[in-house]
Scaffold this motif. Structure first.
Motif, PDB file in Angstrom:
ATOM      1  N   ASP A 291      40.692  47.525  36.525  1.00  0.00           N
ATOM      2  CA  ASP A 291      42.067  47.803  36.895  1.00  0.00           C
ATOM      3  C   ASP A 291      42.131  47.973  38.403  1.00  0.00           C
ATOM      4  O   ASP A 291      41.157  47.736  39.109  1.00  0.00           O
ATOM      5  CB  ASP A 291      42.587  49.036  36.155  1.00  0.00           C
ATOM      6  CG  ASP A 291      41.744  50.277  36.449  1.00  0.00           C
ATOM      7  OD1 ASP A 291      40.810  50.187  37.274  1.00  0.00           O
ATOM      8  OD2 ASP A 291      42.008  51.325  35.850  1.00  0.00           O
ATOM      9  N   ILE A 292      43.291  48.387  38.901  1.00  0.00           N
ATOM     10  CA  ILE A 292      43.443  48.525  40.345  1.00  0.00           C
ATOM     11  C   ILE A 292      42.475  49.566  40.906  1.00  0.00           C
ATOM     12  O   ILE A 292      41.961  49.435  42.020  1.00  0.00           O
ATOM     13  CB  ILE A 292      44.914  48.868  40.702  1.00  0.00           C
ATOM     14  CG1 ILE A 292      45.105  48.888  42.217  1.00  0.00           C
ATOM     15  CG2 ILE A 292      45.341  50.175  40.062  1.00  0.00           C
ATOM     16  CD1 ILE A 292      44.765  47.598  42.903  1.00  0.00           C
ATOM     17  N   LYS A 293      42.196  50.603  40.122  1.00  0.00           N
ATOM     18  CA  LYS A 293      41.262  51.641  40.569  1.00  0.00           C
ATOM     19  C   LYS A 293      39.861  51.053  40.749  1.00  0.00           C
ATOM     20  O   LYS A 293      39.168  51.340  41.733  1.00  0.00           O
ATOM     21  CB  LYS A 293      41.232  52.791  39.565  1.00  0.00           C
ATOM     22  CG  LYS A 293      40.343  53.973  39.966  1.00  0.00           C
ATOM     23  CD  LYS A 293      40.506  55.111  38.954  1.00  0.00           C
ATOM     24  CE  LYS A 293      39.692  56.343  39.368  1.00  0.00           C
ATOM     25  NZ  LYS A 293      38.253  56.120  39.246  1.00  0.00           N
ATOM     26  N   PHE A 294      39.455  50.206  39.808  1.00  0.00           N
ATOM     27  CA  PHE A 294      38.146  49.571  39.900  1.00  0.00           C
ATOM     28  C   PHE A 294      38.066  48.678  41.138  1.00  0.00           C
ATOM     29  O   PHE A 294      37.077  48.696  41.877  1.00  0.00           O
ATOM     30  CB  PHE A 294      37.863  48.753  38.636  1.00  0.00           C
ATOM     31  CG  PHE A 294      36.513  48.095  38.639  1.00  0.00           C
ATOM     32  CD1 PHE A 294      35.404  48.751  38.156  1.00  0.00           C
ATOM     33  CD2 PHE A 294      36.355  46.804  39.150  1.00  0.00           C
ATOM     34  CE1 PHE A 294      34.154  48.144  38.183  1.00  0.00           C
ATOM     35  CE2 PHE A 294      35.120  46.197  39.173  1.00  0.00           C
ATOM     36  CZ  PHE A 294      34.005  46.875  38.690  1.00  0.00           C
ATOM     37  N   ILE A 295      39.104  47.904  41.384  1.00  0.00           N
ATOM     38  CA  ILE A 295      39.118  47.015  42.553  1.00  0.00           C
ATOM     39  C   ILE A 295      39.106  47.836  43.840  1.00  0.00           C
ATOM     40  O   ILE A 295      38.394  47.508  44.789  1.00  0.00           O
ATOM     41  CB  ILE A 295      40.350  46.084  42.508  1.00  0.00           C
ATOM     42  CG1 ILE A 295      40.262  45.139  41.306  1.00  0.00           C
ATOM     43  CG2 ILE A 295      40.467  45.274  43.801  1.00  0.00           C
ATOM     44  CD1 ILE A 295      41.473  44.267  41.103  1.00  0.00           C
ATOM     45  N   ARG A 296      39.883  48.896  43.860  1.00  0.00           N
ATOM     46  CA  ARG A 296      39.952  49.752  45.039  1.00  0.00           C
ATOM     47  C   ARG A 296      38.588  50.355  45.377  1.00  0.00           C
ATOM     48  O   ARG A 296      38.207  50.453  46.548  1.00  0.00           O
ATOM     49  CB  ARG A 296      40.962  50.872  44.780  1.00  0.00           C
ATOM     50  CG  ARG A 296      41.276  51.774  45.974  1.00  0.00           C
ATOM     51  CD  ARG A 296      42.087  52.982  45.511  1.00  0.00           C
ATOM     52  NE  ARG A 296      43.252  52.581  44.745  1.00  0.00           N
ATOM     53  CZ  ARG A 296      43.673  53.232  43.647  1.00  0.00           C
ATOM     54  NH1 ARG A 296      43.005  54.265  43.173  1.00  0.00           N
ATOM     55  NH2 ARG A 296      44.751  52.831  43.016  1.00  0.00           N
TER      56      ARG A 296
ATOM     57  N   ILE B  31      42.999  37.481  39.432  1.00  0.00           N
ATOM     58  CA  ILE B  31      41.646  37.930  39.748  1.00  0.00           C
ATOM     59  C   ILE B  31      40.846  37.943  38.451  1.00  0.00           C
ATOM     60  O   ILE B  31      41.233  38.591  37.488  1.00  0.00           O
ATOM     61  CB  ILE B  31      41.650  39.330  40.393  1.00  0.00           C
ATOM     62  CG1 ILE B  31      42.313  39.269  41.763  1.00  0.00           C
ATOM     63  CG2 ILE B  31      40.231  39.878  40.515  1.00  0.00           C
ATOM     64  CD1 ILE B  31      42.393  40.598  42.492  1.00  0.00           C
ATOM     65  N   PRO B  32      39.742  37.211  38.379  1.00  0.00           N
ATOM     66  CA  PRO B  32      39.026  37.067  37.106  1.00  0.00           C
ATOM     67  C   PRO B  32      38.344  38.346  36.644  1.00  0.00           C
ATOM     68  O   PRO B  32      37.979  39.207  37.447  1.00  0.00           O
ATOM     69  CB  PRO B  32      37.992  35.975  37.398  1.00  0.00           C
ATOM     70  CG  PRO B  32      37.811  36.000  38.882  1.00  0.00           C
ATOM     71  CD  PRO B  32      39.129  36.410  39.452  1.00  0.00           C
ATOM     72  N   GLN B  33      38.193  38.436  35.345  1.00  0.00           N
ATOM     73  CA  GLN B  33      37.452  39.522  34.703  1.00  0.00           C
ATOM     74  C   GLN B  33      35.995  39.512  35.191  1.00  0.00           C
ATOM     75  O   GLN B  33      35.434  38.455  35.487  1.00  0.00           O
ATOM     76  CB  GLN B  33      37.503  39.324  33.173  1.00  0.00           C
ATOM     77  CG  GLN B  33      36.602  40.204  32.344  1.00  0.00           C
ATOM     78  CD  GLN B  33      37.164  41.603  32.162  1.00  0.00           C
ATOM     79  OE1 GLN B  33      37.618  42.228  33.123  1.00  0.00           O
ATOM     80  NE2 GLN B  33      37.151  42.102  30.937  1.00  0.00           N
ATOM     81  N   MET B  34      35.403  40.680  35.262  1.00  0.00           N
ATOM     82  CA  MET B  34      33.985  40.777  35.617  1.00  0.00           C
ATOM     83  C   MET B  34      33.146  40.155  34.500  1.00  0.00           C
ATOM     84  O   MET B  34      33.290  40.518  33.324  1.00  0.00           O
ATOM     85  CB  MET B  34      33.579  42.229  35.812  1.00  0.00           C
ATOM     86  CG  MET B  34      34.357  42.957  36.897  1.00  0.00           C
ATOM     87  SD  MET B  34      34.037  42.342  38.559  1.00  0.00           S
ATOM     88  CE  MET B  34      32.398  42.995  38.845  1.00  0.00           C
TER      89      MET B  34
END
Length: 446
Positions: A14-19, A124-127
């Protein structure tokens, strides 16, 4: 270690993970050979920062509004006894009005930032799992193992359409007149065989404990956005003109959509479903759509496997699902192999995927008949499919899907591998109950 990212790091992209993990997200994009998407990570972080600042300012204004509103009331009450307080009350009223205008502007800005952030997050692709082989396209997919002996008979095997025509079982010319390229009429024994394979696939999965389901064949746009990547959506989906409805490209779309905005009771997980549907695909840019055959077409039918489960269970379910395909095809005398999809061949929502390919004795090579995918929490995150764990904490489910059987492509493998030198086709024992006990198909013409 297989599934390290899936189970330790990528609990939720989510945005938190990207941040918090921008470099990991960028590295994942590079692994998928999508370098053009690298700027999206910094854009998302910048938009997120602006959005959070906007929300903070708006929250402060709302707090001030409540405080000032109370102050106005108090001053107006005091003005009854002391007229000098009236001017002070009017000044505070003006401040409330000015801040209301600023708050309205901030709320509009927040909506705009949300939309821009959402648009970028969608692409943005999934990990991917760290066990996925790296490569730019399907030429880098890796054979894992084979099942069954790949035989090449000592007689010539005709093209699959010619085999079907020997039973008066297909009419492509009529379909072309009615619908154009990429469609077909199946007739007689071939049509019956088509339905027999679907019925056998259905009962095979019911025997594995799956619940049979027939879903809607059209879905809303928000469900489409939730179950597939934007690239796949453009290439695959047919939209109903003037309505918020799309024809499904696979029943996975409807089946995962069934759980949108649901909190699934933990005791009912995993949800294991096998679904039948017709499938409609543009096959935009597909090679061979104009060819005389039924390998790549706009309309077909399919029996699907769907699993919605807890995150810690999805690794095991992934293994079970592709092995079910192997078991099913081997029961019909069709040799197959498992092919691990490389990073560049994974759709953006997939964590890990493999193809099951059937042996073609005519071409003396394998071709895809099933695709098994673990999507981690990607679909569940977009569609808000959750459950409460034993501690009462809300968690995202994981979703998986796999083709059970998809004629007529599967029929190509079936006919080639069960064709005899005299032009007859042997019906394996598992299919005979669905063919009225027929043991062999006999051609009408040679």
């Amino acid at each position: 270690m297989p599934f390290k990212i899936l189970y330790e790091v990528n609990k939720m992209l989510d945005i938190k993970f990207i941040r918090e993990n921008p470099e990991a997200v960028k590295e994942n994009i590079k692994k998928k050979f999508q370098d053009e998407k690298l700027p999206l990570v910094d854009e998302v972080i910048e938009l997120d920062s602006k959005r959070r600042a906007t929300i903070a300012e708006a929250d402060q204004l709302r707090s001030d509004r409540n405080r000032l509103s109370k102050q106005v009331g108090m001053l107006m009450g005091q003005a009854k006894k002391d007229p000098s307080k009236l001017a002070e009350a009017e000044a505070v009223k003006k401040q409330v009005t000015d801040e209301a205008e600023r708050l309205a502007a901030l709320e509009k800005l927040e909506a705009e930032l949300d939309a821009e952030l959402h648009k970028r997050m969608l692409v943005i692709p999934q990990m991917i799992d760290d066990s996925v082989p790296l490569g730019p396209d399907d030429s880098c997919n890796v054979e894992v193992q084979r099942f069954g002996e790949c035989k090449v008979p000592d007689f010539e095997i005709p093209y699959h359409v010619d085999i079907m025509e020997s039973f008066n079982g297909i009419d492509l010319d009529a379909a072309g007149r009615v619908s154009g390229s990429g469609f077909y009429y199946l007739l007689g024994d071939i049509a019956r065989l088509h339905e027999a394979v679907l019925a056998y696939g259905r009962d095979f999965m019911i025997g594995k404990g799956f619940t049979y389901c027939i879903p809607p064949f059209m879905i809303h746009g928000n469900v489409v956005e939730g179950v597939m990547s934007q690239t796949d959506m453009e290439a695959m989906m047919y939209k109903i003109e003037g309505e918020d409805l799309y024809l499904i490209g696979t029943s996975e779309h409807s089946m995962i959509g069934k759980f949108i905005d649901q909190i699934i009771p933990e005791a009912t997980l995993p949800q294991t479903l096998t679904s039948y549907s017709p499938c409609f695909r543009k096959e935009k840019g597909a090679h061979g759509i104009e060819e005389r055959g039924v390998y790549r077409i706009h309309q077909f039918e399919k029996q699907e496997m769907i699993v919605v489960c807890k995150p810690e269970e999805s690794k095991d379910w992934y293994e079970k699902l592709w092995r079910y395909s192997v078991e099913l095809f081997r029961s019909m005398n069709i040799p197959v192999r498992q092919l691990e999809c490389c990073s560049g061949d994974l759709a953006d929502l997939k964590v890990k995927s493999c193809d099951i390919e059937a042996w073609s004795p005519r071409q003396q090579k394998y071709f895809e008949v099933c695709s098994c995918s673990n999507l981690g929490d990607a679909q569940a995150r977009r569609l808000r499919i959750r459950y409460k764990d034993e501690n009462g904490k809300m968690q995202l489910c994981h979703t998986l899907n796999n083709t059970c059987v998809a004629p007529p492509r599967m029929l190509i493998a079936f006919l080639e591998n069960n064709l005899q030198a005299d032009g007859t086709v042997v019906i394996p024992e598992v299919l005979r109950p669905y063919m009225g006990g027929t043991e062999k198909l006999i051609p009408n013409k040679k």
